[in-house]
Design a protein around this motif. Structure first.
Motif, PDB file in Angstrom:
ATOM      1  N   TYR A   3       0.088 -12.257  37.224  1.00  0.00           N
ATOM      2  CA  TYR A   3       0.241 -13.279  37.914  1.00  0.00           C
ATOM      3  C   TYR A   3      -1.034 -14.438  38.474  1.00  0.00           C
ATOM      4  O   TYR A   3      -2.040 -13.814  38.712  1.00  0.00           O
ATOM      5  CB  TYR A   3       0.761 -12.967  39.556  1.00  0.00           C
ATOM      6  N   ARG A   4      -0.184 -15.662  38.304  1.00  0.00           N
ATOM      7  CA  ARG A   4      -1.264 -17.099  38.775  1.00  0.00           C
ATOM      8  C   ARG A   4      -0.180 -17.086  39.984  1.00  0.00           C
ATOM      9  O   ARG A   4       0.618 -17.756  40.607  1.00  0.00           O
ATOM     10  CB  ARG A   4      -1.327 -17.458  37.210  1.00  0.00           C
ATOM     11  N   LYS A   5      -1.632 -17.978  40.535  1.00  0.00           N
ATOM     12  CA  LYS A   5      -1.542 -18.708  42.432  1.00  0.00           C
ATOM     13  C   LYS A   5      -0.737 -19.936  41.457  1.00  0.00           C
ATOM     14  O   LYS A   5      -1.218 -20.908  40.559  1.00  0.00           O
ATOM     15  CB  LYS A   5      -2.241 -19.549  42.957  1.00  0.00           C
ATOM     16  N   ALA A   6       0.632 -21.123  42.093  1.00  0.00           N
ATOM     17  CA  ALA A   6       1.482 -21.770  41.597  1.00  0.00           C
ATOM     18  C   ALA A   6       0.900 -22.819  41.838  1.00  0.00           C
ATOM     19  O   ALA A   6       0.487 -24.304  40.820  1.00  0.00           O
ATOM     20  CB  ALA A   6       2.590 -22.357  42.251  1.00  0.00           C
ATOM     21  N   GLU A   7      -0.506 -22.942  42.808  1.00  0.00           N
ATOM     22  CA  GLU A   7      -1.241 -24.390  43.573  1.00  0.00           C
ATOM     23  C   GLU A   7      -1.846 -24.400  42.042  1.00  0.00           C
ATOM     24  O   GLU A   7      -2.516 -25.659  42.075  1.00  0.00           O
ATOM     25  CB  GLU A   7      -1.391 -24.844  44.705  1.00  0.00           C
ATOM     26  N   GLY A  24       6.832 -17.968  49.349  1.00  0.00           N
ATOM     27  CA  GLY A  24       6.060 -16.863  49.937  1.00  0.00           C
ATOM     28  C   GLY A  24       6.825 -16.135  49.309  1.00  0.00           C
ATOM     29  O   GLY A  24       6.510 -14.518  49.305  1.00  0.00           O
ATOM     30  N   GLU A  25       7.209 -16.462  47.644  1.00  0.00           N
ATOM     31  CA  GLU A  25       8.650 -14.974  46.904  1.00  0.00           C
ATOM     32  C   GLU A  25       8.043 -15.051  45.673  1.00  0.00           C
ATOM     33  O   GLU A  25       7.265 -16.491  45.096  1.00  0.00           O
ATOM     34  CB  GLU A  25      10.061 -15.566  47.228  1.00  0.00           C
ATOM     35  N   TYR A  26       7.534 -14.026  44.771  1.00  0.00           N
ATOM     36  CA  TYR A  26       7.100 -14.221  43.443  1.00  0.00           C
ATOM     37  C   TYR A  26       8.759 -15.007  42.451  1.00  0.00           C
ATOM     38  O   TYR A  26      10.419 -14.323  42.723  1.00  0.00           O
ATOM     39  CB  TYR A  26       7.416 -12.487  43.686  1.00  0.00           C
TER      40      TYR A  26
END
Length: 88
Positions: A3-7, A24-26
């Motif tokens: 998992y990586r932060k989209a921002e 706020g969801e995957y």
């Protein structure tokens, strides 16, 4: 899967567009067609098992019995036989 932060990986404009649909969801983003790695390629497991199998075959052809190889490698007798009698 990591998992990586989209921002941290997406441009701000694209992130805002995505937020119009989901917040706020995957979200799973699949690989492009033809880009998927085969099992064990990323971790090196495939290479390790291939080398192990070559070693098993060499020992068998030098006279070691399947039962001994099964004990040594902690594999079932059926697995050893598949390795030894399979692709030559």
């Amino acid at each position: 899967m990591k998992y990586r932060k989209a921002e941290s990986v997406l441009p701000q404009e694209l992130l805002e567009q995505i937020q119009q649909y989901i917040q706020g969801e995957y979200v799973y983003i699949p690989n492009k067609k033809g880009m998927k790695k085969a099992w064990g390629e990323k971790t090196g497991t495939r290479h390790y098992i291939a080398e192990r199998n070559v070693g098993i075959k060499k020992q068998y052809y030098k006279g070691k019995k399947c039962e001994e190889l099964a004990m040594e490698y902690h594999l079932s007798l059926a697995s050893i036989r598949k390795i030894v009698y399979g692709n030559k």
